[in-house]
Motif scaffolding. Structure first.
Motif, PDB file in Angstrom:
ATOM      1  N   GLY A 184       0.817  -1.210   0.000  1.00  0.00           N
ATOM      2  CA  GLY A 184       0.000   0.000   0.000  1.00  0.00           C
ATOM      3  C   GLY A 184       0.848   1.255   0.000  1.00  0.00           C
ATOM      4  N   ILE A 185       1.996   1.221   0.669  1.00  0.00           N
ATOM      5  CA  ILE A 185       2.897   2.383   0.684  1.00  0.00           C
ATOM      6  C   ILE A 185       3.437   2.634  -0.723  1.00  0.00           C
ATOM      7  N   ILE A 186       3.880   1.576  -1.388  1.00  0.00           N
ATOM      8  CA  ILE A 186       4.419   1.719  -2.747  1.00  0.00           C
ATOM      9  C   ILE A 186       3.332   2.221  -3.695  1.00  0.00           C
ATOM     10  N   LEU A 187       2.117   1.684  -3.582  1.00  0.00           N
ATOM     11  CA  LEU A 187       1.005   2.134  -4.427  1.00  0.00           C
ATOM     12  C   LEU A 187       0.698   3.606  -4.172  1.00  0.00           C
ATOM     13  N   THR A 188       0.651   3.987  -2.903  1.00  0.00           N
ATOM     14  CA  THR A 188       0.376   5.383  -2.549  1.00  0.00           C
ATOM     15  C   THR A 188       1.423   6.308  -3.159  1.00  0.00           C
ATOM     16  N   LYS A 189       2.685   5.924  -3.021  1.00  0.00           N
ATOM     17  CA  LYS A 189       3.778   6.716  -3.592  1.00  0.00           C
ATOM     18  C   LYS A 189       3.629   6.827  -5.113  1.00  0.00           C
ATOM     19  N   ALA A 190       3.229   5.730  -5.753  1.00  0.00           N
ATOM     20  CA  ALA A 190       3.079   5.709  -7.207  1.00  0.00           C
ATOM     21  C   ALA A 190       1.970   6.648  -7.664  1.00  0.00           C
ATOM     22  N   LEU A 191       0.843   6.618  -6.998  1.00  0.00           N
ATOM     23  CA  LEU A 191      -0.289   7.460  -7.407  1.00  0.00           C
ATOM     24  C   LEU A 191       0.004   8.935  -7.170  1.00  0.00           C
ATOM     25  N   VAL A 192       0.676   9.246  -6.078  1.00  0.00           N
ATOM     26  CA  VAL A 192       1.061  10.638  -5.834  1.00  0.00           C
ATOM     27  C   VAL A 192       1.995  11.114  -6.940  1.00  0.00           C
ATOM     28  N   ARG A 193       2.909  10.235  -7.326  1.00  0.00           N
ATOM     29  CA  ARG A 193       3.852  10.579  -8.390  1.00  0.00           C
ATOM     30  C   ARG A 193       3.114  10.819  -9.725  1.00  0.00           C
ATOM     31  N   ALA A 194       2.068  10.060  -9.977  1.00  0.00           N
ATOM     32  CA  ALA A 194       1.339  10.155 -11.249  1.00  0.00           C
ATOM     33  C   ALA A 194       0.337  11.296 -11.273  1.00  0.00           C
ATOM     34  N   ASP A 195       0.109  11.945 -10.111  1.00  0.00           N
ATOM     35  CA  ASP A 195      -0.933  12.966 -10.020  1.00  0.00           C
ATOM     36  C   ASP A 195      -0.436  14.303 -10.554  1.00  0.00           C
ATOM     37  N   ASP A 196      -0.092  14.313 -11.818  1.00  0.00           N
ATOM     38  CA  ASP A 196       0.400  15.504 -12.494  1.00  0.00           C
ATOM     39  C   ASP A 196       0.029  15.358 -13.960  1.00  0.00           C
ATOM     40  N   LYS A 197      -0.677  16.331 -14.503  1.00  0.00           N
ATOM     41  CA  LYS A 197      -1.161  16.222 -15.873  1.00  0.00           C
ATOM     42  C   LYS A 197      -0.027  16.063 -16.871  1.00  0.00           C
ATOM     43  N   ARG A 198       1.157  16.457 -16.482  1.00  0.00           N
ATOM     44  CA  ARG A 198       2.304  16.298 -17.385  1.00  0.00           C
ATOM     45  C   ARG A 198       2.886  14.898 -17.336  1.00  0.00           C
ATOM     46  N   SER A 199       2.448  14.116 -16.374  1.00  0.00           N
ATOM     47  CA  SER A 199       2.990  12.764 -16.210  1.00  0.00           C
ATOM     48  C   SER A 199       2.435  11.833 -17.282  1.00  0.00           C
ATOM     49  N   GLY A 200       3.277  10.944 -17.731  1.00  0.00           N
ATOM     50  CA  GLY A 200       2.830   9.933 -18.678  1.00  0.00           C
ATOM     51  C   GLY A 200       1.885   8.921 -18.071  1.00  0.00           C
ATOM     52  N   TYR A 201       1.756   8.964 -16.725  1.00  0.00           N
ATOM     53  CA  TYR A 201       0.886   8.008 -16.031  1.00  0.00           C
ATOM     54  C   TYR A 201      -0.359   8.685 -15.465  1.00  0.00           C
ATOM     55  N   TYR A 202      -0.627   9.900 -15.932  1.00  0.00           N
ATOM     56  CA  TYR A 202      -1.767  10.620 -15.371  1.00  0.00           C
ATOM     57  C   TYR A 202      -3.086   9.901 -15.643  1.00  0.00           C
ATOM     58  N   SER A 203      -3.190   9.267 -16.803  1.00  0.00           N
ATOM     59  CA  SER A 203      -4.430   8.538 -17.113  1.00  0.00           C
ATOM     60  C   SER A 203      -4.644   7.395 -16.131  1.00  0.00           C
ATOM     61  N   LEU A 204      -3.548   6.776 -15.677  1.00  0.00           N
ATOM     62  CA  LEU A 204      -3.661   5.708 -14.692  1.00  0.00           C
ATOM     63  C   LEU A 204      -4.102   6.279 -13.345  1.00  0.00           C
ATOM     64  N   ARG A 205      -3.563   7.432 -12.991  1.00  0.00           N
ATOM     65  CA  ARG A 205      -3.983   8.087 -11.754  1.00  0.00           C
ATOM     66  C   ARG A 205      -5.475   8.415 -11.800  1.00  0.00           C
ATOM     67  N   LYS A 206      -5.951   8.947 -12.943  1.00  0.00           N
ATOM     68  CA  LYS A 206      -7.366   9.289 -13.065  1.00  0.00           C
ATOM     69  C   LYS A 206      -8.247   8.047 -12.982  1.00  0.00           C
ATOM     70  N   ALA A 207      -7.727   6.934 -13.478  1.00  0.00           N
ATOM     71  CA  ALA A 207      -8.517   5.697 -13.463  1.00  0.00           C
ATOM     72  C   ALA A 207      -8.605   5.107 -12.057  1.00  0.00           C
ATOM     73  N   ALA A 208      -7.638   5.434 -11.187  1.00  0.00           N
ATOM     74  CA  ALA A 208      -7.639   4.893  -9.810  1.00  0.00           C
ATOM     75  C   ALA A 208      -8.776   5.540  -9.026  1.00  0.00           C
TER      76      ALA A 208
END
Length: 1457
Positions: A184-208
């Motif tokens: 859960g810590i690693i997942l939390t860190k990952a989603l915080v990292r992705a929570d930026d519209k410039r991130s290539g993983y922003y769509s994954l963050r929005k889907a969470a």
């Protein structure tokens, strides 16, 4: 061995009791940590084949992968994904599987609660995945220890790669995570990292959308004690095994408490995001765990040291007020023995509730879902054909062409271009096939485009214009349909809001805002409070996330009159039209209010392309068996062939076709419309419930001669409606108009409210509105013109006056005008051109056309000439019967064409399809000395009669080069050339003159299909001695939608051509193929390593929208090549990929540090223009702004400047480059900043400072940048005005244009602009006239200065001056009594060959009839010397040609010719 034993004994004797205690503690820690974190070390029973397939167990150090739980459900029917993430030093199977304590090795008793029988039964329509990630606590020897951030990135990359690998998954499909322990810590860190519209993983963050945490230690506490206690043991074990300890335990150790607190704070903000919230819930353990007991099972209770590893405080986020306990120890919080387990029920129920909540969505999601599923329903998007049947969206062909785009004017039409006549019905209805360079496909309208200044634009505000019947309403429905059902633009926008602007005119109930708009437009059916809540949520999203909301604002022309009102609705309309993302549709009359954001791209809707007409016929099950028959008919009837490219006209033809007798098809436009009218009235008579002898009529009862009597009243009303609209230039009839016209043209009582919705000839833009708010229009303008002509003919035959209602006066009133007088006044007016055609055709059908033609040939007559000839010719085309004057008219037209060839070096009338065949035949026999001019004009004609084609083909062997060349061009674009003529054209490929070969290649390239041998002959021209011929040969091949692989192979060979443009053109040919075979792509990739072919290969690969993974990998592999040219080519090839894997992006980013400038620039271009970039890569691009190499800095500025949004700090970094020592960089910075719609004042001032730059290119860029602002401060205006005196021509020209874009100018600046009318450069003079044209009022002296330009040596300046002066009617009229009168006449005369202009005398007035209206100037013999103007204006040859033009003869003869 003995020695070793002794050493050991001695060592043990030397150790103190404290040292022994330390060793025992380390050993115990190692054993405990081994038992706690290495359950996988215990012996495991072998898995069955089914277990291996369902639940494989990778090593803890393998990469991230998703293992889908096999369920008895179709993935296509699921709407949510559940992903379970395990904790440290374990795998999915061991985490989620319960094993019987009594028989742990018996796999039959193993229970995985994620598998069928448990969780899947609680959450229908969900896919379930187990996620394995590299969670091992011991790392292989020699590996670099990964940070927590790197583990988080690995998790993001792996999940995104696995979920989206087939491209089928929707970006917004929700994900619910189940996270165990430190996972859960690693997942939390990952989603915080992705929570930026410039991130290539922003769509994954929005889907969470939801996370269930099982004993995750957010606060460390007891777990950090465990980590600290176990770490010495792990290090000891790692030392023994020669491995390293990972940093995973660092995430919960005491030293990271601050990091955990910050992570929790950021994650809490993420979960509470109003637009992308994430549901979360925490579970914690209730039972204690004894670590010493795992090592020493015999320990008494006193020494077991039992405690909760993750207690409530540690496991709970502040936003979860009531977490739930699980009655078990830590290691079992993720394992459940059966569906009856109480703890399982708690966890499963929370997951079920979470899924249900997510499916219901946030208020915004509910609003979006309601609009998508309820508002945009089938009924809303239905497209009904005239027959009443529905039209499939697949048959809705929407063709668009660029009119202009930001930084780029409309594409100019050169006089020599092969385009149809601007006077043809074909051109007026906007059904020409535009040049490929300006064709735009609907899904691509938001794509990045090159602007005129060499930069790039990403259009976000788009204006689409189109005439009635071309398909604007269909366009709106298709945009909505494709957005919802095909995902068009969903990568750019979250929602599409279609707003018919006409509906806002009904809303006058106090102040208006988006909340009211959304409530009224989308949630009116929701009578509960939820309707307003949904509207408010949508309003908030539209304001806060305006970059993700696309408005379709439909019908600008219907609200344009609102701009002069000073009320709430007008202000709201301006706010609505100023949205950053908007598609605005309008008829050409629509005008945007001043002061709004500029439009980035202006498009127009055009008719069907010829191949789409065929596809439409083939797709209609009723027409398909007769499609060839219809096509043959169209090929023989040129005008009808053009008409059916208008969608509604093609539909009408299909609906009417069965009523045509074999061989009795109409041969004129009027005949076609009469047949369509009869068919539609038959249908309407049934719908209107018409009766005969008291009984309802049926289709069987109605004959062709009967229908007119049944609907006589409706016909008369439509005639009056159509004529009144045409007379008042009204095509959209308001209820006020309808009622007034009804009172004038009703016979027996017909009820408008009941009748109008049932008439096939009318449409309403808003069927759902009340009648009091409903406007009507004819299904196409030509139907309005047809019914208006019926009314005129009715009155003409009856010798009764026309009832002319004046709708635009304050009080509607009526004038009565005799038909003959109306003809005299309006016969040259542009808007009546089609009307007069229909009048001639209708009178011809009744045998009464001779007096009408006599009246046309009588006074008043055009003193210019071209407009009169066109009018007669157009009417003649609708007369199929005998006509006494036909031969004389055709003879005169032949003479006129010869005069045109001599005077204007063109034969515009010959380019019109209405030009009589006999007149053209006479030309070929009598105009031999100007035959090349005639042939060039025929190249612009849409169709040619077979006899003329034969005469043109005979000129292919002419001894004159220009004649052969023109003959070839005249046969271009002809779809019906015989094999013999096609072969004769192809023979010119061997012509000794390169101009002829060039024209031949282009002509053959225009053919939709070519025999293989001719295609091969065209390809052979790639070896022509002349480079221009080789280039056009490539262009000809580009025009083929698909090319044989043999030709593609030849193109690849051209990569090595020494001529750079052939190399370029060959790559362009391959790039034109939307999908290239993989074997061809493989060969292209190989050419990346060849210096002579690298650029061409890179361009081809860059053009491919889709590349196989194998090809993509092969390109990426070249990034590490030792040769700089290879690396450059690889980067360039990757440049256009909208999505690149993170590893390839990172590999490209590495090239930013390359020593070679070309590599750095290529990497910047590939990375900087991407809409989404990881933050660290964007920072790396920004860092290039300070590179030592000037062209690297320039590339960085250009790439960053093309991004749609920029943070303030990057904007400031670009602005800092305004002071760069190199002019290329300063220029790029000015251009980049100039493209921003808004700029801070200090940056705008810095741009203005560049107006004084030493380099002319920078001054030009600064002037242009400032000129794009809608308003400028006084200081900036003065600074721009100073550039009017610049020594450089294009700086002065740009300064003039910049000032001209301002709605008002101070008097001194206006005078300074006007002074440029005397500039020595014609480009500046022309720009000055255009700039002054934009000013609503001008002093008399400036108008006089513009009038002096009527004598300018440059034609474009003269034409611009005359055009500008038209806006000042009184001054324009005064020119006839000035020395400029003759020059005005000459200018208008020349323009009349290209425009609908006429100049005649009527009722003692000079009448200048132009598209803007008729200017009438009283003839005062004391001030206007009519004879001097007319005699000195046209050449004397005009008199002999005009023949019956008695008025012209009367004026000219006394003046001596």
């Amino acid at each position: 061995m003995a020695q070793q034993t002794m050493d050991s004994v001695n060592l043990s004797q030397d150790m103190s009791p404290t040292q022994w205690a330390t060793i025992l503690c380390v050993l115990a820690g190692a054993i405990c940590s081994y038992l706690l974190f290495y359950p996988s070390a215990c012996p495991k029973p072998a898995l069955s084949p089914a277990e291996h397939t369902l639940d494989p167990t990778p090593s803890a150090q393998a990469g991230v992968r998703l293992i889908q739980v096999k369920l008895d459900r179709d993935d296509a029917d699921t709407d949510i994904d559940i992903i379970a993430i395990h904790g440290l030093d374990t795998t999915s199977r061991d985490t989620w599987t319960w094993k019987s304590p009594q028989d742990p090795k018996n796999k039959e008793k193993w229970v995985n609660w994620l598998h069928p029988g448990m969780l899947p039964e609680c959450v229908d329509w969900a896919r379930i995945f187990m996620c394995d990630w590299p969670a091992g606590l011991l790392e292989p020897p020699g590996s670099v220890k990964k940070t927590i951030e790197e583990y988080a990135l690995l998790l993001l990359e792996g999940i995104q790669r696995e979920l989206f690998k087939d491209g089928a998954r929707r970006q917004d499909r929700p994900i619910v995570f189940i996270a165990s322990c430190l996972g859960g810590i690693i997942l939390t860190k990952a989603l915080v990292r992705a929570d930026d519209k410039r991130s290539g993983y922003y769509s994954l963050r929005k889907a969470a959308r939801g996370i269930v945490f099982l004993a995750t230690p957010f606060r460390g506490t007891s777990f950090q004690d465990v980590a600290a206690w176990a770490e010495p043991g792990l290090k000891a074990q790692a030392l023994i095994q020669g491995r390293g300890v990972s940093k995973l335990l660092d995430s919960v150790k005491g030293s990271s408490t601050f990091d955990l607190e910050e992570l929790v704070r950021q994650f809490t903000q993420l979960c509470q995001d109003k637009h992308n919230p994430c549901e979360v819930f925490n579970f914690y353990e209730c039972k204690t765990t004894s670590l010493p007991l795992k090592v020493f099972p015999w320990l008494p209770a006193l020494f077991r040291h039992e405690k909760q590893l993750v207690d409530r405080a540690s496991a709970t986020l502040d936003i979860i007020p009531d977490p739930l306990p699980l009655d078990r120890r830590h290691s079992l919080t993720n394992k459940f023995s059966s569906p009856e387990c109480a703890d399982y029920k708690r966890v499963a129920e929370k997951i079920r509730q979470m899924v249900r909540t997510i499916r219901a969505g946030t208020l915004l999601e509910q609003a979006d879902a309601w609009i998508r599923n309820k508002h945009y329903n089938t009924e809303k998007l239905r497209i009904e054909r005239l027959s009443g049947n529905l039209l499939s969206m697949d048959q809705c062909y929407i063709n668009l062409a660029i009119v202009e785009q930001s930084g780029q004017d409309a594409v100019p039409s050169n006089e020599g271009d092969a385009k149809s006549s601007p006077f043809s019905l074909f051109a007026r209805q906007k059904v020409e096939t535009p040049d490929k360079t300006i064709q735009v496909e609907l899904p691509t309208i938001f794509n990045q485009r090159q602007s005129r200044d060499g930069g790039t634009i990403r259009p976000r505000r788009i204006l689409i214009q189109g005439r009635a019947g071309v398909g604007k309403t269909t366009l709106c429905k298709k945009m909505v349909h494709d957005f919802i059902h095909h995902g068009t633009w969903t990568g750019l926008f979250d929602r599409l809001l279609w707003v018919p602007l006409r509906t806002l005119k009904q809303r006058r109930d106090g102040p208006y805002n988006f909340g009211k708009l959304f409530r009224n437009e989308y949630f009116g059916q929701r009578k509960d409070e939820d309707g307003q809540r949904l509207a408010d949520a949508l309003w908030d999203a539209a304001l806060q996330s305006s970059d993700r909301t696309l408005f379709i604002l439909d019908g600008l022309d219907e609200v344009s009159e609102e701009w002069n009102r000073d009320d709430d609705m007008s202000r709201f309309l301006e706010t609505l039209l100023d949205q950053p993302n908007a598609i605005i549709t309008s008829r050409p009359s629509g005008i945007l209010p001043a002061g709004l954001r500029p439009v980035d791209l202006k498009l127009e809707t055009i008719g069907f392309y010829p191949d789409q007409v065929k596809a439409y016929l083939d797709a209609d099950p009723n027409m398909k068996p007769r499609a060839n028959e219809v096509q043959s008919f169209l090929q023989e009837h040129w005008l009808i062939q053009d008409l059916v490219r208008i969608p509604i006209q093609l539909d009408a033809l299909c609906y009417t076709w069965d009523d045509f007798g074999h061989g009795a098809e109409p041969d004129t436009m009027t005949g076609i419309y009469q047949a369509i009218e009869q068919k539609l009235w038959k249908k309407d008579a049934i719908i209107l419930e018409k009766k005969q002898d008291g009984e309802l009529v049926t289709p069987f009862h109605i004959g062709t001669s009967d229908v007119g009597e049944l609907v006589e009243d409706e016909i008369y009303f439509l005639q009056g409606l159509a004529f009144t609209g045409l007379h008042n230039d009204v095509i959209d009839f308001t209820p006020l108009h309808l009622n007034a016209i009804y009172r004038q043209f009703k016979r027996r009582s017909i009820l408008l409210r009941k009748t109008l919705p049932k008439l096939s000839f009318l449409r309403t833009s808003d069927p759902a509105s009340n009648f009091e708010h409903r406007n009507y229009h004819f299904i196409h303008l030509t139907f309005q013109e047809y019914f208006a002509a019926q009314y005129f003919v009715r009155q003409w035959k009856a010798k009764e006056s026309l009832q002319c209602l004046e709708l635009k006066s304050k009080k509607i009133h009526q004038n009565q005008i005799p038909p003959t007088r109306f003809l005299q006044k309006q016969k040259y007016s542009a808007r009546y051109d089609v009307f007069w055609r229909f009048v001639a055709g209708l009178l011809d059908k009744t045998g009464n056309v001779e007096p009408f033609i006599d009246m046309i040939e009588n006074e008043p007559l055009d003193l210019l000439g071209p407009t009169h000839q066109r009018l007669v010719m157009h009417c003649l085309s609708e007369i199929s019967g005998d006509l006494r004057l036909r031969a004389d008219i055709q003879q005169r037209l032949s003479k006129w064409l010869l005069f045109e060839c001599w005077f204007y070096h063109s034969a515009e009338i010959a380019s019109e399809v209405e030009c009589p065949e006999q007149a053209l035949s006479t030309l070929f026999s009598e105009g031999s000395d100007r035959i090349d001019v005639i042939l060039r004009s025929l190249s612009r004609r849409a169709t040619l009669p077979p006899s003329i084609i034969a005469q043109v083909a005979a000129r292919l062997e002419d001894k004159e080069v220009l004649v052969r060349q023109a003959a070839v061009r005249a046969l271009s674009h002809r779809s019906t050339l015989s094999e013999e003529i096609l072969a004769a054209v192809a023979a010119r490929l061997e012509d000794k003159e390169r101009y002829v070969r060039e024209a031949t290649v282009e002509a053959l390239g225009s053919q939709s299909t070519l025999p293989e041998e001719i295609l091969a002959a065209v390809a052979a021209r790639l070896k022509d001695n002349d480079r221009t011929v080789r280039e056009v040969a490539v262009d000809a091949l580009i025009s083929r939608s698909t090319l044989p692989e043999s030709i593609l192979a030849i193109m690849i060979e051209q990569f090595k051509d020494k001529e750079w443009f052939i190399n370029w053109a060959a790559s362009k040919t391959l790039s034109s193929q939307s999908i290239l075979p993989e074997e061809i792509l493989t060969v292209v990739v190989m050419h990346l390593k060849e210096q002579s072919a690298q650029q061409a290969a890179a361009r081809v690969l860059e053009s491919q929208l889709i590349l196989p993974e194998k090809i993509l990998a092969a390109i990426a592999a070249q990034l590490n090549d030792k040769k700089k040219d290879v690396r450059w080519a690889a980067i360039t090839a990757l440049g256009s990929r909208s999505i690149l894997p993170e590893d390839i992006l990172a590999a490209v980013a590495v090239q930013l540090k390359d020593k070679e400038e070309s590599i750095q620039r290529a990497a910047i271009n590939t990375l900087g223009s991407r809409s989404i970039l990881p933050e660290e890569i964007l920072a790396a691009v920004v860092a290039q702004l300070k590179d030592k190499k000037e062209f690297v800095r320039e590339a960085a500025v250009e790439a960053l400047g093309s991004r749609s949004t920029l943070p303030e700090e990057i904007l400031e970094a670009i602005a800092a480059r305004l002071e760069d020592e190199k002019r290329y960089v300063r220029e790029a910075a000015v251009k980049a900043l100039g493209r921003r719609s808004t700029l801070p004042e200090e940056i705008l001032a810095a741009v203005a400072a560049r107006l004084k730059d030493n380099e002319e290119e920078v001054r030009w860029a600064a002037t242009k940048a400032l000129g794009s602002r809608s308003t400028l401060s006084e200081e900036t205006l003065a600074a721009v005005a100073a550039q009017l005196e610049d020594r450089t021509t294009y700086v002065r020209q740009t300064a003039v244009r910049a000032l001209g874009s301002q709605s008002t100018l101070p008097e001194e600046i206006l005078v300074a602009v006007a002074a440029r009318l005397e500039d020595k450069q014609r480009y500046v003079r022309e720009a000055t006239v255009e700039a002054l044209r934009s000013q609503s009022t001008l002093p008399e002296e400036i108008l006089a200065a513009v009038a002096a330009r009527l004598e300018d040596e440059e034609k474009r300046v003269r034409w611009a001056a005359e055009d500008m002066l038209r806006r000042h009617k009184s001054f324009y009229c005064s020119l006839l009594s000035s020395p400029h009168a003759i020059f005005l006449y000459k200018t208008v005369l020349r323009r009349s060959f290209k425009e609908q202009l006429s100049w005649y005398i009527d009722d003692s007035h000079f009448c200048i009839n132009m598209p803007e209206g008729i200017m009438m100037i009283p003839i005062d013999s004391q001030h206007i010397d009519v004879r001097a103007i007319i005699s000195e204006g046209p050449p004397s040859e005009l008199l002999s040609i005009c023949g019956s033009c008695s008025e012209l003869a009367r004026i000219i003869k006394p003046c001596g010719g």
